[in-house]
Write a protein that holds these residues in place. Structure first.
Motif, short mmCIF file in Angstrom:
data_model
loop_
_atom_site.label_atom_id
_atom_site.label_comp_id
_atom_site.label_asym_id
_atom_site.label_seq_id
_atom_site.Cartn_x
_atom_site.Cartn_y
_atom_site.Cartn_z
N TYR A 178 -7.63 -15.64 24.87
CA TYR A 178 -7.90 -16.25 23.70
C TYR A 178 -7.97 -17.61 23.76
CZ TYR A 178 -7.82 -11.68 21.34
OH TYR A 178 -8.04 -10.38 20.98
N ARG A 193 -6.89 -19.06 16.24
CA ARG A 193 -7.03 -18.55 17.59
C ARG A 193 -8.36 -17.61 17.56
NH1 ARG A 193 -1.59 -16.56 20.34
NH2 ARG A 193 -1.15 -18.84 19.54
N GLU A 194 -9.18 -17.75 18.78
CA GLU A 194 -10.23 -17.00 18.71
C GLU A 194 -10.20 -16.33 19.98
OE1 GLU A 194 -13.68 -19.41 18.31
OE2 GLU A 194 -13.39 -20.47 20.09
N LEU A 195 -11.01 -15.11 19.90
CA LEU A 195 -11.28 -14.19 21.29
C LEU A 195 -12.21 -15.23 22.20
CD1 LEU A 195 -10.92 -11.63 23.07
CD2 LEU A 195 -13.12 -11.15 21.79
N SER A 241 -12.40 -10.31 26.65
CA SER A 241 -11.40 -9.38 26.87
C SER A 241 -12.01 -8.21 27.82
CB SER A 241 -11.04 -8.64 25.58
OG SER A 241 -12.13 -7.89 25.00
#
Length: 115
Positions: free
Chosen positions: A37, A45-47, A50
């Protein structure tokens, strides 16, 4: 409990590359999903990307074709290869581990891309 330690951040010029690493320790056998992130100043906060224990990858549209996430289960390490970096990639990058029941975060590593 899972402990995460990121490394590999730094200052790079636009168009350059960096490789982030996240070393996991503790109850690593319980980890299902690992992710990167990022949080830029004044933003949420951003992805970034994953990867599940089965290898399924999810990544943000903004990094497709430039960033590659991978994991080495034998070394309990997560990686993020970042190519063609842009000034808008400047942020603190965090590693996250999910066991399904709990989520754990690293302390973050700063990535700064100059124009």
């Amino acid at each position: 409990q899972v402990q995460l330690v990121e490394s590999g951040g730094g200052l790079v010029q636009a168009g350059g590359s960096l490789r982030l690493s996240c070393a996991a320790s503790g109850s690593t056998v319980s980890i299902k999903t690992l992710g990167w992130y990022r949080q830029a100043p004044g933003k949420q906060r951003e992805l970034v990307a994953s990867i599940t224990s089965g290898g399924t990858i999810t990544d943000a549209d903004s990094v497709k074709g430039r960033f590659t996430i991978s994991r080495d289960n034998a070394k309990n390490t997560l990686y993020l290869q970042m190519n063609d970096l842009k000034p808008e990639d400047t942020a603190v990058y965090y590693c996250r581990a999910s066991t399904g029941a709990n989520a754990y975060w690293g302390q973050g590593t700063q990535v700064t891309v100059s124009s």
